[in-house]
Design a protein around this motif. Sequence first.
Motif, PDB file in Angstrom:
ATOM      1  N   ILE A 196       8.425 -32.524   7.089  1.00  0.00           N
ATOM      2  CA  ILE A 196       8.855 -32.427   5.694  1.00  0.00           C
ATOM      3  C   ILE A 196       8.566 -31.040   5.125  1.00  0.00           C
ATOM      4  O   ILE A 196       7.482 -30.486   5.288  1.00  0.00           O
ATOM      5  CB  ILE A 196       8.146 -33.498   4.844  1.00  0.00           C
ATOM      6  CG1 ILE A 196       8.510 -34.897   5.359  1.00  0.00           C
ATOM      7  CG2 ILE A 196       8.526 -33.365   3.369  1.00  0.00           C
ATOM      8  CD1 ILE A 196       7.809 -36.023   4.632  1.00  0.00           C
ATOM      9  N   LEU A 197       9.560 -30.508   4.434  1.00  0.00           N
ATOM     10  CA  LEU A 197       9.431 -29.251   3.700  1.00  0.00           C
ATOM     11  C   LEU A 197       9.456 -29.571   2.207  1.00  0.00           C
ATOM     12  O   LEU A 197      10.395 -30.214   1.723  1.00  0.00           O
ATOM     13  CB  LEU A 197      10.583 -28.313   4.052  1.00  0.00           C
ATOM     14  CG  LEU A 197      10.742 -27.041   3.217  1.00  0.00           C
ATOM     15  CD1 LEU A 197       9.536 -26.129   3.375  1.00  0.00           C
ATOM     16  CD2 LEU A 197      12.035 -26.304   3.583  1.00  0.00           C
ATOM     17  N   LEU A 198       8.416 -29.144   1.486  1.00  0.00           N
ATOM     18  CA  LEU A 198       8.363 -29.256   0.033  1.00  0.00           C
ATOM     19  C   LEU A 198       8.537 -27.860  -0.555  1.00  0.00           C
ATOM     20  O   LEU A 198       7.829 -26.935  -0.166  1.00  0.00           O
ATOM     21  CB  LEU A 198       7.025 -29.834  -0.434  1.00  0.00           C
ATOM     22  CG  LEU A 198       6.598 -31.207   0.081  1.00  0.00           C
ATOM     23  CD1 LEU A 198       5.276 -31.621  -0.555  1.00  0.00           C
ATOM     24  CD2 LEU A 198       7.667 -32.251  -0.187  1.00  0.00           C
ATOM     25  N   VAL A 199       9.455 -27.702  -1.487  1.00  0.00           N
ATOM     26  CA  VAL A 199       9.669 -26.414  -2.151  1.00  0.00           C
ATOM     27  C   VAL A 199       9.305 -26.588  -3.621  1.00  0.00           C
ATOM     28  O   VAL A 199       9.927 -27.401  -4.327  1.00  0.00           O
ATOM     29  CB  VAL A 199      11.119 -25.927  -2.004  1.00  0.00           C
ATOM     30  CG1 VAL A 199      11.264 -24.534  -2.628  1.00  0.00           C
ATOM     31  CG2 VAL A 199      11.539 -25.900  -0.540  1.00  0.00           C
ATOM     32  N   ALA A 200       8.302 -25.859  -4.065  1.00  0.00           N
ATOM     33  CA  ALA A 200       7.777 -26.106  -5.406  1.00  0.00           C
ATOM     34  C   ALA A 200       7.261 -24.816  -6.030  1.00  0.00           C
ATOM     35  O   ALA A 200       7.895 -23.763  -5.905  1.00  0.00           O
ATOM     36  CB  ALA A 200       6.704 -27.192  -5.347  1.00  0.00           C
ATOM     37  N   HIS A 201       6.088 -24.877  -6.662  1.00  0.00           N
ATOM     38  CA  HIS A 201       5.580 -23.811  -7.524  1.00  0.00           C
ATOM     39  C   HIS A 201       4.100 -23.540  -7.246  1.00  0.00           C
ATOM     40  O   HIS A 201       3.431 -24.306  -6.559  1.00  0.00           O
ATOM     41  CB  HIS A 201       5.769 -24.202  -8.991  1.00  0.00           C
ATOM     42  CG  HIS A 201       7.168 -24.616  -9.314  1.00  0.00           C
ATOM     43  ND1 HIS A 201       8.118 -23.746  -9.786  1.00  0.00           N
ATOM     44  CD2 HIS A 201       7.789 -25.823  -9.217  1.00  0.00           C
ATOM     45  CE1 HIS A 201       9.258 -24.380  -9.962  1.00  0.00           C
ATOM     46  NE2 HIS A 201       9.079 -25.642  -9.627  1.00  0.00           N
ATOM     47  N   GLN A 202       3.610 -22.463  -7.848  1.00  0.00           N
ATOM     48  CA  GLN A 202       2.259 -21.999  -7.544  1.00  0.00           C
ATOM     49  C   GLN A 202       1.181 -23.059  -7.793  1.00  0.00           C
ATOM     50  O   GLN A 202       0.379 -23.372  -6.908  1.00  0.00           O
ATOM     51  CB  GLN A 202       1.944 -20.753  -8.373  1.00  0.00           C
ATOM     52  CG  GLN A 202       0.502 -20.272  -8.255  1.00  0.00           C
ATOM     53  CD  GLN A 202       0.321 -18.850  -8.722  1.00  0.00           C
ATOM     54  OE1 GLN A 202       0.288 -17.933  -7.916  1.00  0.00           O
ATOM     55  NE2 GLN A 202       0.215 -18.647 -10.019  1.00  0.00           N
ATOM     56  N   VAL A 203       1.145 -23.639  -8.995  1.00  0.00           N
ATOM     57  CA  VAL A 203       0.110 -24.610  -9.303  1.00  0.00           C
ATOM     58  C   VAL A 203       0.273 -25.861  -8.446  1.00  0.00           C
ATOM     59  O   VAL A 203      -0.715 -26.483  -8.037  1.00  0.00           O
ATOM     60  CB  VAL A 203       0.115 -24.944 -10.809  1.00  0.00           C
ATOM     61  CG1 VAL A 203      -0.843 -26.094 -11.123  1.00  0.00           C
ATOM     62  CG2 VAL A 203      -0.274 -23.712 -11.626  1.00  0.00           C
ATOM     63  N   VAL A 204       1.507 -26.230  -8.143  1.00  0.00           N
ATOM     64  CA  VAL A 204       1.745 -27.397  -7.293  1.00  0.00           C
ATOM     65  C   VAL A 204       1.178 -27.161  -5.893  1.00  0.00           C
ATOM     66  O   VAL A 204       0.546 -28.055  -5.306  1.00  0.00           O
ATOM     67  CB  VAL A 204       3.252 -27.719  -7.221  1.00  0.00           C
ATOM     68  CG1 VAL A 204       3.532 -28.823  -6.198  1.00  0.00           C
ATOM     69  CG2 VAL A 204       3.754 -28.142  -8.600  1.00  0.00           C
ATOM     70  N   VAL A 205       1.384 -25.989  -5.345  1.00  0.00           N
ATOM     71  CA  VAL A 205       0.832 -25.681  -4.021  1.00  0.00           C
ATOM     72  C   VAL A 205      -0.687 -25.835  -4.031  1.00  0.00           C
ATOM     73  O   VAL A 205      -1.278 -26.467  -3.150  1.00  0.00           O
ATOM     74  CB  VAL A 205       1.224 -24.254  -3.583  1.00  0.00           C
ATOM     75  CG1 VAL A 205       0.530 -23.892  -2.262  1.00  0.00           C
ATOM     76  CG2 VAL A 205       2.738 -24.136  -3.413  1.00  0.00           C
ATOM     77  N   LEU A 206      -1.327 -25.293  -5.047  1.00  0.00           N
ATOM     78  CA  LEU A 206      -2.783 -25.360  -5.128  1.00  0.00           C
ATOM     79  C   LEU A 206      -3.267 -26.798  -5.328  1.00  0.00           C
ATOM     80  O   LEU A 206      -4.242 -27.233  -4.702  1.00  0.00           O
ATOM     81  CB  LEU A 206      -3.276 -24.474  -6.269  1.00  0.00           C
ATOM     82  CG  LEU A 206      -3.113 -22.966  -6.032  1.00  0.00           C
ATOM     83  CD1 LEU A 206      -3.289 -22.196  -7.332  1.00  0.00           C
ATOM     84  CD2 LEU A 206      -4.095 -22.468  -4.983  1.00  0.00           C
ATOM     85  N   CYS A 207      -2.591 -27.544  -6.174  1.00  0.00           N
ATOM     86  CA  CYS A 207      -3.014 -28.924  -6.427  1.00  0.00           C
ATOM     87  C   CYS A 207      -2.783 -29.812  -5.207  1.00  0.00           C
ATOM     88  O   CYS A 207      -3.548 -30.760  -4.972  1.00  0.00           O
ATOM     89  CB  CYS A 207      -2.293 -29.475  -7.646  1.00  0.00           C
ATOM     90  SG  CYS A 207      -2.864 -28.766  -9.218  1.00  0.00           S
TER      91      CYS A 207
END
Length: 254
Positions: A172-183
């Motif tokens: 699975i590839l998730l494409v998201a945002h900075q805070v999402v990656v950290l969380c």
Amino acid sequence: MPQRHPLLLWVVRHGESSGNVARDAAQAAGAARIDIPERDVDVPLSALGHRQAEALGRWFAGLPDDERPNLVLASPYRRAVQTAEHIRGAGGLASGTPRLLIDERLREKEFGILDRLTRVGIEQQHPEQSALRHDLGKFYHRPPGGESWCDVILRLRSSLDTIGLHHDGRRILLVAHQVVVLCLRYLLEGMTEAEILAVDAEGDVLNCGVTEYAFSATAAPDGGLALVRYNFVAPLEAGGAPVTSEPDAEAAAT
């Protein structure tokens, strides 16, 4: 019994956006507000962001077909969707990968009344919020109309549960945002507030940086995902796309 985990999981921050560029201009000018005409959800990739996403797609395309992502989930924000589309367009997905799945739980942290304000703007227009954030810290501070990191983590718990229930054993590839990656790191690695904020303090999540996990039978009592690499940008360097680390326009204030 199903393992209730993906076989492989890549979490990718979108490529550089026009909001990142506008944020830099506002910071350099000492302006209070970041000049972005669109809603945050509609902010597109910059010209460089398109190149970064294409370079990452070519890197995935260089993997054997049975090692590429075979399911892609993305934030509904335009810059994340464009990044995912470039990866597919460059041949970066396995044969037979279904259409892109949009998951609104992967959207970036919402900043409420602090939306589009620089640090200068927050201190000028909402000094009480600046003081409150200083007292509470970014993990717990929730601006009016916005979210704390804890709020983001709550929705991401739900997203991970859905992945485990419906997509176990997939790549699975998730494409998201900075805070999402950290969380997501906080959740997947069982971190504390202090541990994830220490990671954050080391530097921004890079545009199109790859955070990769692989299923391991020994990662938890019943198996789980183990970190393989974080903020991996060799695909961009190999593809000749400059590496950028600007926070999103909203996140610039934090």
